[in-house]
Motif scaffolding. Sequence first.
Motif, PDB file in Angstrom:
ATOM      1  N   VAL A  84       0.527  -1.104  -0.064  1.00  0.00           N
ATOM      2  CA  VAL A  84       0.282  -0.081   0.043  1.00  0.00           C
ATOM      3  C   VAL A  84       0.687   1.254   0.166  1.00  0.00           C
ATOM      4  N   ASN A  85       1.848   1.505  -0.466  1.00  0.00           N
ATOM      5  CA  ASN A  85       3.381   2.275  -0.854  1.00  0.00           C
ATOM      6  C   ASN A  85       4.250   2.221  -1.385  1.00  0.00           C
ATOM      7  N   PRO A  86       4.085   2.814  -2.491  1.00  0.00           N
ATOM      8  CA  PRO A  86       5.080   2.856  -3.599  1.00  0.00           C
ATOM      9  C   PRO A  86       6.876   2.683  -2.928  1.00  0.00           C
ATOM     10  N   ALA A  87       7.034   3.532  -1.566  1.00  0.00           N
ATOM     11  CA  ALA A  87       8.250   3.084  -1.045  1.00  0.00           C
ATOM     12  C   ALA A  87       7.890   1.929   0.019  1.00  0.00           C
ATOM     13  N   VAL A  88       7.092   1.341   0.144  1.00  0.00           N
ATOM     14  CA  VAL A  88       7.715   0.535   0.910  1.00  0.00           C
ATOM     15  C   VAL A  88       8.255  -1.174  -0.188  1.00  0.00           C
ATOM     16  N   THR A  89       7.435  -0.955  -0.812  1.00  0.00           N
ATOM     17  CA  THR A  89       8.067  -1.716  -2.449  1.00  0.00           C
ATOM     18  C   THR A  89       9.225  -1.361  -2.599  1.00  0.00           C
ATOM     19  N   PHE A  90       9.764  -0.260  -2.640  1.00  0.00           N
ATOM     20  CA  PHE A  90      10.912   0.112  -3.216  1.00  0.00           C
ATOM     21  C   PHE A  90      11.581  -0.813  -1.900  1.00  0.00           C
ATOM     22  N   GLY A  91      11.547  -0.921  -0.667  1.00  0.00           N
ATOM     23  CA  GLY A  91      12.243  -0.713   0.333  1.00  0.00           C
ATOM     24  C   GLY A  91      12.539  -2.752   0.568  1.00  0.00           C
ATOM     25  N   ALA A  92      10.983  -3.312  -0.003  1.00  0.00           N
ATOM     26  CA  ALA A  92      11.171  -4.404  -0.156  1.00  0.00           C
ATOM     27  C   ALA A  92      12.151  -4.699  -1.111  1.00  0.00           C
ATOM     28  N   PHE A  93      12.061  -4.106  -1.836  1.00  0.00           N
ATOM     29  CA  PHE A  93      12.986  -4.614  -3.924  1.00  0.00           C
ATOM     30  C   PHE A  93      14.992  -4.253  -3.540  1.00  0.00           C
ATOM     31  N   ILE A  94      15.064  -3.162  -2.854  1.00  0.00           N
ATOM     32  CA  ILE A  94      16.259  -2.653  -2.314  1.00  0.00           C
ATOM     33  C   ILE A  94      16.925  -4.419  -1.131  1.00  0.00           C
ATOM     34  N   GLY A  95      15.792  -4.894  -0.331  1.00  0.00           N
ATOM     35  CA  GLY A  95      15.972  -5.751   0.233  1.00  0.00           C
ATOM     36  C   GLY A  95      15.540  -7.241  -0.472  1.00  0.00           C
ATOM     37  N   GLY A  96      15.364  -7.346  -1.765  1.00  0.00           N
ATOM     38  CA  GLY A  96      15.800  -8.473  -2.799  1.00  0.00           C
ATOM     39  C   GLY A  96      14.810  -9.037  -2.343  1.00  0.00           C
ATOM     40  N   ASN A  97      13.644  -8.794  -2.088  1.00  0.00           N
ATOM     41  CA  ASN A  97      12.402  -9.297  -1.367  1.00  0.00           C
ATOM     42  C   ASN A  97      10.991  -9.617  -2.166  1.00  0.00           C
ATOM     43  N   ILE A  98      11.347  -8.655  -3.623  1.00  0.00           N
ATOM     44  CA  ILE A  98      10.215  -8.415  -4.769  1.00  0.00           C
ATOM     45  C   ILE A  98      11.436  -8.273  -6.073  1.00  0.00           C
ATOM     46  N   THR A  99      10.987  -8.630  -6.943  1.00  0.00           N
ATOM     47  CA  THR A  99      11.563  -7.969  -8.132  1.00  0.00           C
ATOM     48  C   THR A  99      11.315  -6.954  -8.655  1.00  0.00           C
ATOM     49  N   LEU A 100      11.933  -6.102  -9.006  1.00  0.00           N
ATOM     50  CA  LEU A 100      11.684  -5.189 -10.080  1.00  0.00           C
ATOM     51  C   LEU A 100      10.613  -5.048 -10.980  1.00  0.00           C
ATOM     52  N   LEU A 101      10.123  -5.881 -12.006  1.00  0.00           N
ATOM     53  CA  LEU A 101       9.693  -6.097 -12.455  1.00  0.00           C
ATOM     54  C   LEU A 101       7.846  -6.348 -11.995  1.00  0.00           C
ATOM     55  N   ARG A 102       7.915  -6.633 -10.895  1.00  0.00           N
ATOM     56  CA  ARG A 102       6.931  -7.430 -10.192  1.00  0.00           C
ATOM     57  C   ARG A 102       6.575  -5.842  -9.246  1.00  0.00           C
ATOM     58  N   SER A 103       8.143  -5.451  -8.709  1.00  0.00           N
ATOM     59  CA  SER A 103       7.901  -3.421  -8.631  1.00  0.00           C
ATOM     60  C   SER A 103       6.723  -2.892  -9.051  1.00  0.00           C
ATOM     61  N   ILE A 104       7.277  -2.624 -10.292  1.00  0.00           N
ATOM     62  CA  ILE A 104       6.592  -1.543 -11.311  1.00  0.00           C
ATOM     63  C   ILE A 104       5.349  -2.289 -11.672  1.00  0.00           C
ATOM     64  N   LEU A 105       4.884  -3.064 -11.335  1.00  0.00           N
ATOM     65  CA  LEU A 105       2.880  -3.914 -10.825  1.00  0.00           C
ATOM     66  C   LEU A 105       2.589  -2.632  -9.963  1.00  0.00           C
ATOM     67  N   TYR A 106       3.233  -3.262  -8.768  1.00  0.00           N
ATOM     68  CA  TYR A 106       2.939  -2.870  -8.241  1.00  0.00           C
ATOM     69  C   TYR A 106       2.347  -1.750  -7.617  1.00  0.00           C
ATOM     70  N   TRP A 107       3.615  -0.248  -8.269  1.00  0.00           N
ATOM     71  CA  TRP A 107       3.269   0.883  -8.617  1.00  0.00           C
ATOM     72  C   TRP A 107       2.054   1.772  -9.149  1.00  0.00           C
ATOM     73  N   ILE A 108       2.056   0.517 -10.625  1.00  0.00           N
ATOM     74  CA  ILE A 108       1.499   1.183 -11.433  1.00  0.00           C
ATOM     75  C   ILE A 108      -0.408   1.027 -10.889  1.00  0.00           C
ATOM     76  N   ALA A 109      -0.416  -0.777  -9.760  1.00  0.00           N
ATOM     77  CA  ALA A 109      -1.754  -0.274  -9.680  1.00  0.00           C
ATOM     78  C   ALA A 109      -1.536   0.223  -8.212  1.00  0.00           C
ATOM     79  N   GLN A 110      -0.822   0.782  -7.548  1.00  0.00           N
ATOM     80  CA  GLN A 110      -0.576   1.774  -6.162  1.00  0.00           C
ATOM     81  C   GLN A 110      -1.164   3.203  -6.456  1.00  0.00           C
ATOM     82  N   LEU A 111      -0.708   3.690  -7.963  1.00  0.00           N
ATOM     83  CA  LEU A 111      -0.586   5.006  -8.126  1.00  0.00           C
ATOM     84  C   LEU A 111      -2.073   5.145  -9.033  1.00  0.00           C
ATOM     85  N   LEU A 112      -2.803   4.391 -10.075  1.00  0.00           N
ATOM     86  CA  LEU A 112      -3.583   4.381 -10.001  1.00  0.00           C
ATOM     87  C   LEU A 112      -4.902   4.190  -9.456  1.00  0.00           C
TER      88      LEU A 112
END
Length: 252
Positions: A84-112
């Motif tokens: 529920v937050n692009p910054a949280v998704t980015f933090g998860a990506f930096i820690g290796g807990n989610i891929t970049l492509l899935r992060s982008i998908l999350y970011w699009i959904a969150q912004l929309l």
Amino acid sequence: MAIYRIAIGTPGEAGQPDAIRAAFAEFFSMIIFVFAGEGSGMAYSKLTNNGPATPAGLIAASLSHAFGLFVAVSVGANISGGHVNPAVTFGAFIGGNITLLRSILYWIAQLLGSVVACILLKSATGGMETTGFSLSPGVSVWNALVFEIVMTFGLVYTVYATAVDPKKGNVGVVAPIAIGFIVGANILVGGAFDGASMNPAVSFGPAVVTWSWTHHWVYWVGPFIGAAIAAVIYDNIFIGDDGHEPLSSSDF
């Protein structure tokens, strides 16, 4: 930082059923959160006839965001991880807990989700303007940037400690309420200075609907820096290589 844990993902990942379900979960969770949080500000404006901000209004904003985020994280936790937050998704990506492509998908959904929530609010209130984020008089962009970095650090650090850490145990049960509480507490601190966003999507929706972009970059750069610092510190000091779980193909 163990760079090898950061993953880009595969091109076909965005089309996987679990990824699509996760994106929809983020979309609807964001609608729930923004509708409650942004709506509380609009309700305050209506009740006070657009009067000046008061301590009572700040407390109301803190509670509505805390309660709304608690619910939004809870309903999405088992599907998308409840970012529920692009910054949280980015933090998860930096820690290796989610891929970049899935992060982008999350970011699009969150912004929309944020934009849709603001459009629904404007329609339901008969055309009232959504409350955009802005700096208070006497607050510079650098002051606001520090606020956003520190507040988002606290948020993402809490996410790591209660939701990401493999050793969290029973603490994971209270993750949604802990995440909601830290956001509510930070609003009481930073709300009077820059609105206390901590969430680029929450700032993005009102900016799109009102088409007001003044100092908008602060609400992206600050949260992303704070999230990255929290992820690097928690992942390296408290999780480490030995305690890190393999990257899931679904969510963190």
